[in-house]
Design an enzyme around this catalytic site. Structure first.
Site, PDB file in Angstrom:
ATOM      1  N   ASP A   1       0.794  -1.229   0.000  1.00 57.91           N
ATOM      2  CA  ASP A   1       0.000   0.000   0.000  1.00 57.91           C
ATOM      3  C   ASP A   1       0.830   1.285   0.000  1.00 57.91           C
ATOM      4  O   ASP A   1       1.528   1.583   0.977  1.00 57.91           O
ATOM      5  CB  ASP A   1      -0.910   0.034   1.232  1.00 57.91           C
ATOM      6  CG  ASP A   1      -1.859  -1.150   1.312  1.00 57.91           C
ATOM      7  OD1 ASP A   1      -1.393  -2.288   1.135  1.00 57.91           O
ATOM      8  OD2 ASP A   1      -3.053  -0.933   1.574  1.00 57.91           O
TER       9      ASP A   1
ATOM     10  N   HIS B   1     -10.606   1.572   0.014  1.00 56.78           N
ATOM     11  CA  HIS B   1     -10.653   3.021  -0.237  1.00 56.78           C
ATOM     12  C   HIS B   1     -10.685   3.336  -1.734  1.00 56.78           C
ATOM     13  O   HIS B   1     -10.366   4.456  -2.136  1.00 56.78           O
ATOM     14  CB  HIS B   1      -9.461   3.714   0.412  1.00 56.78           C
ATOM     15  CG  HIS B   1      -9.553   3.786   1.908  1.00 56.78           C
ATOM     16  ND1 HIS B   1     -10.619   4.375   2.558  1.00 56.78           N
ATOM     17  CD2 HIS B   1      -8.710   3.334   2.877  1.00 56.78           C
ATOM     18  CE1 HIS B   1     -10.431   4.284   3.863  1.00 56.78           C
ATOM     19  NE2 HIS B   1      -9.285   3.648   4.088  1.00 56.78           N
TER      20      HIS B   1
END
Length: 266
Positions: free
Chosen positions: A8, A69
């Site tokens: 990430d 997200h």
């Protein structure tokens, strides 16, 4: 076939770490495909923008995966349908969700399928990733036996469960989302590479990439707090390298990578 996967990317620091280190890292590791999870890449740590996506591509990334997200920055709705290199979790509601949940990359005449799925334990109750992965893998095996999955999930048990469920049918299952690299990289019995979590790329001195004071304050006073991305201090780059036999689709090796600004690569 060698695949470099980077965990990430968080905030401006994470994007700058890719720009700074990926070219040198690719020279050192020599991957044929580079995959990056970009679901936290904006300056506020949620979602991705068109400019950041283009920056990652120009820095040498081949595929960007997402997660919970995916839709946190509305700008994504303007461009996700225009690219095959930005994929969101496949198990978002079918037929009504923009974008794609997998893509195919040509690697020296062979194809690598890159899949993105999201877990459901302690997360949103999306469609069943097990049954959907089951059907998708069956479909893709008519085209290629080299299949790489980014499984974006909270629970370690769910990550290992889907890897064991797909063992021998996919080349690798690598987890994302927790931002903490795990020490369990291994080849499962039927030759699928597995890592519970690849870790994060961003501010090394934050708490999962966020400023520590706000997070600590929430533990102390039990009141809501706005988490903000830490953009000062050292950076960190985390991920793994997976080697795949492109004839069988079986993984032959998996190794974690982790660098900080105060380490020198090579």
């Amino acid at each position: 076939m060698r695949v470099l996967f980077i965990g990430d990317v968080v905030g401006d620091k994470g994007v700058s770490m890719i720009s700074r280190y990926l070219p040198k890292l690719k020279q050192e590791i020599k991957p044929q495909v580079t995959i990056v999870n970009g679901e936290n890449a904006t300056s506020f740590g949620r979602g991705i923008s068109r400019s950041i996506y283009k920056q990652l591509m120009s820095d040498g990334v081949d595929v960007v995966t997402l997660g919970n997200h995916a839709w946190s920055n509305n700008e994504i709705l303007d461009f996700i349908d225009d690219t095959n290199r930005l994929i969101r979790p496949y198990n978002f509601p079918q037929n009504v969700t923009p974008g794609k949940g997998y893509t195919l990359i040509n690697v020296n005449g062979k194809q690598l399928a890159v899949l993105n799925f999201q877990g459901r334990v302690f997360m949103d109750n999306l469609d069943d990733p097990f049954s959907l992965a089951d059907a998708l893998v069956d479909q893709l095996q008519a085209t290629t036996n080299c299949i790489f999955m980014d499984f974006h999930a909270e629970a370690t048990s769910e990550k290992l469960a889907i890897a064991r469920y797909l063992d021998g049918r996919v080349s690798a299952v690598v987890g994302t989302h927790t931002h903490v690299q795990t020490n369990d990289a291994r080849i499962l019995p039927k030759r699928t590479a597995f890592l519970t979590d690849a870790g994060m790329t961003g501010p090394a001195d934050g708490m999962l990439g966020m400023k520590p004071d706000n997070v600590i304050g929430r533990f102390l006073n039990q009141r809501p707090a706005r988490f903000q991305v830490l953009e000062t201090g050292r950076g960190i780059l985390s991920g793994c390298v997976v080697d795949i036999d492109d004839k069988t689709g079986h993984a032959t090796a998996i190794k974690t990578i982790l660098y900080t600004d105060d380490q020198v690569m090579g």
